[in-house]
Design a protein around this motif. Structure first.
Motif, mmCIF file in Angstrom:
data_model
loop_
_atom_site.group_PDB
_atom_site.id
_atom_site.type_symbol
_atom_site.label_atom_id
_atom_site.label_comp_id
_atom_site.label_asym_id
_atom_site.label_seq_id
_atom_site.Cartn_x
_atom_site.Cartn_y
_atom_site.Cartn_z
ATOM 1 N N TRP A 79 0.858 -1.058 0.210
ATOM 2 C CA TRP A 79 0.151 0.023 -0.096
ATOM 3 C C TRP A 79 0.894 1.269 0.072
ATOM 4 O O TRP A 79 0.207 2.366 0.171
ATOM 5 C CB TRP A 79 -0.790 0.076 1.153
ATOM 6 C CG TRP A 79 -0.417 -0.303 2.480
ATOM 7 C CD1 TRP A 79 -0.382 -1.701 3.219
ATOM 8 C CD2 TRP A 79 0.707 0.227 3.403
ATOM 9 N NE1 TRP A 79 0.273 -1.578 4.292
ATOM 10 C CE2 TRP A 79 0.954 -0.264 4.589
ATOM 11 C CE3 TRP A 79 1.012 1.668 3.209
ATOM 12 C CZ2 TRP A 79 1.860 -0.043 5.556
ATOM 13 C CZ3 TRP A 79 1.987 2.084 4.308
ATOM 14 C CH2 TRP A 79 2.150 1.227 5.486
ATOM 15 N N ASP A 80 2.350 1.256 0.026
ATOM 16 C CA ASP A 80 3.011 2.326 -0.038
ATOM 17 C C ASP A 80 3.160 2.921 -1.485
ATOM 18 O O ASP A 80 3.451 2.408 -2.305
ATOM 19 C CB ASP A 80 4.643 2.058 0.482
ATOM 20 C CG ASP A 80 5.543 3.399 0.856
ATOM 21 O OD1 ASP A 80 4.977 4.187 0.175
ATOM 22 O OD2 ASP A 80 6.088 3.052 1.638
ATOM 23 N N TYR A 110 -1.813 7.106 4.154
ATOM 24 C CA TYR A 110 -1.235 7.962 4.955
ATOM 25 C C TYR A 110 -0.523 9.092 4.261
ATOM 26 O O TYR A 110 -0.370 9.106 2.873
ATOM 27 C CB TYR A 110 0.051 7.233 5.642
ATOM 28 C CG TYR A 110 -0.449 5.826 6.346
ATOM 29 C CD1 TYR A 110 -0.664 6.120 7.635
ATOM 30 C CD2 TYR A 110 -0.177 4.804 5.766
ATOM 31 C CE1 TYR A 110 -1.126 4.895 8.478
ATOM 32 C CE2 TYR A 110 -0.508 3.517 6.461
ATOM 33 C CZ TYR A 110 -1.002 3.919 7.832
ATOM 34 O OH TYR A 110 -1.086 2.785 8.522
ATOM 35 N N VAL A 111 -0.535 10.287 4.996
ATOM 36 C CA VAL A 111 -0.237 11.597 4.576
ATOM 37 C C VAL A 111 0.916 11.629 3.623
ATOM 38 O O VAL A 111 1.305 12.097 2.373
ATOM 39 C CB VAL A 111 -0.130 12.734 5.711
ATOM 40 C CG1 VAL A 111 0.431 13.905 5.100
ATOM 41 C CG2 VAL A 111 -1.471 12.835 6.170
ATOM 42 N N ASP A 114 0.514 9.753 0.267
ATOM 43 C CA ASP A 114 -0.232 10.383 -0.518
ATOM 44 C C ASP A 114 0.520 11.883 -1.183
ATOM 45 O O ASP A 114 0.255 12.096 -2.346
ATOM 46 C CB ASP A 114 -1.418 10.753 0.026
ATOM 47 C CG ASP A 114 -2.403 9.602 0.313
ATOM 48 O OD1 ASP A 114 -2.417 8.705 -0.563
ATOM 49 O OD2 ASP A 114 -3.340 9.773 1.001
ATOM 50 N N ASP A 115 1.118 12.511 -0.154
ATOM 51 C CA ASP A 115 1.952 13.680 -0.705
ATOM 52 C C ASP A 115 2.878 13.595 -1.863
ATOM 53 O O ASP A 115 3.080 14.318 -2.740
ATOM 54 C CB ASP A 115 2.446 14.279 0.544
ATOM 55 C CG ASP A 115 1.350 15.004 1.523
ATOM 56 O OD1 ASP A 115 0.188 15.312 1.051
ATOM 57 O OD2 ASP A 115 1.777 15.383 2.552
ATOM 58 N N SER A 116 3.578 12.235 -1.658
ATOM 59 C CA SER A 116 4.550 11.795 -2.804
ATOM 60 C C SER A 116 3.997 11.726 -3.845
ATOM 61 O O SER A 116 4.350 12.272 -4.968
ATOM 62 C CB SER A 116 5.418 10.693 -2.170
ATOM 63 O OG SER A 116 6.128 10.090 -3.154
#
Length: 333
Positions: A79-80, A110-111, A114-116
């Motif tokens: 999920w990463d 996770y923030v 998603d941010d990446s």
């Protein structure tokens, strides 16, 4: 009472009865005959590949498959999403013309993950995200197409047909959606034997009969060729015409794609996943290029101007099925 027929009448009766039987068989067993015909086409694809393994393939179409080994070797959970963001950064740096993501990130994670991903999509400016459509749902009001500018297109329908109708859609989460260059559906219904042989280039919106969701790969192609969707002519049951397509250099011409009455094209199988067909780059090679200018330069020579499909073919994602050349084939191919 004995009825006697002369030879000519007997032959005529046999012909008429034969036609009636053939017609009734075709009517009653249409699906079986269609499947037999499709399986016969499978053999022709295999035969063509055997005879013409070096047949010219457009190497501007590139496949990137993220399999189990990528997550296992790097000891990261499936999920990463940072790895997807990293790949998009590398592909953009290598000059890919268009990057199609064959993975629906429907919910936020996770923030930092998603941010990446969001930042990579934002920076690239050429990422197409996928939409999954549900044509069988009764919840016709559950699609959000009219809320998203550019998702639906309105081609010129010259001949009406019986297109698949989307009654519900599954979209990427909002922030990712906002920074995607455009979107396209990734629906592909299998035949009765589980094989995917046809792809709907257009699926009609459930609320607006003049609007359509284009297929992700289809959208990548016509955008790359500089074709505006409202100039596309659609003859259901016959063809789709991409008008004034910029093929290469100054060459401009119309491109015709055969389709059936539902707007589906027959998939033209080029060969096995790892055969001598479309370029298929390993994730390891791409990640290596992130810190190796020489390797990145090598990638630019083949990826610059390419249409790239990125897919998650890991076991948990279950994005595979039987193919013409392999029993297990990534559906993104």
């Amino acid at each position: 009472m004995k009825i006697v027929l002369d030879k000519k009448k007997t032959v005529a009766v046999i012909i008429i009865v034969s036609f009636i039987i053939a017609y009734m068989a075709g009517f009653l067993f249409n699906n079986q005959f269609s499947l037999i015909d499709a399986q016969l086409n499978d053999h022709f694809f295999r035969l063509r590949y055997m005879m013409k393994k070096n047949e010219a393939i457009d190497h501007r179409i590139v496949l990137i498959a993220i399999g189990d080994s990528v997550f296992q070797d790097r000891n990261i959970p499936v999920w990463d999403r940072r790895i997807f963001g990293k790949l998009i950064d590398i592909l953009a740096d290598a000059g890919a013309a268009s990057i199609g993501i064959d993975i629906v990130f429907q919910d936020k994670s996770y923030v930092e993950n998603d941010d990446s991903l969001i930042q990579a999509v934002k920076n690239a400016k050429n990422v197409l995200s996928p939409v999954i459509l549900n044509p069988s749902s009764d919840k016709i009001q559950e699609n959000h197409a009219d809320e998203i500018p550019g998702l639906l297109v309105q081609p010129h329908i010259v001949v009406q047909g019986d297109p698949v109708i989307a009654r519900e859609d599954i979209l990427p989460f909002k922030e990712l959606l906002c920074y995607s260059h455009s979107l396209g559906h990734i629906n592909c219904d299998a035949d009765n034997d589980g094989m995917n042989r046809k792809f709907p280039l257009l699926i009609r919106d459930g609320k607006n009969k003049n609007a359509y969701y284009p297929g992700l790969a289809f959208r990548m192609v016509y955008e790359h060729l500089g074709v505006q969707p409202d100039t596309i002519d659609v003859y259901f049951g016959k063809k789709i015409v991409l008008k004034n397509a910029h093929i290469s250099g100054n060459k401009i011409e119309d491109i015709e794609i055969p389709i059936d009455h539902k707007g589906r094209m027959i998939l033209n199988w080029a060969g096995p996943w790892y055969g001598n067909t479309f370029p298929n780059y390993s994730v390891e090679r791409l990640l290596k290029a992130a810190n190796d200018p020489v390797e990145l330069l090598k990638l630019k020579k083949t990826l610059e101007g390419a249409l790239v499909i990125v897919a998650n073919v890991s076991t948990p994602n279950n994005d595979h099925g039987p193919g013409v050349f392999e029993k297990v084939y990534p559906l993104s191919g």
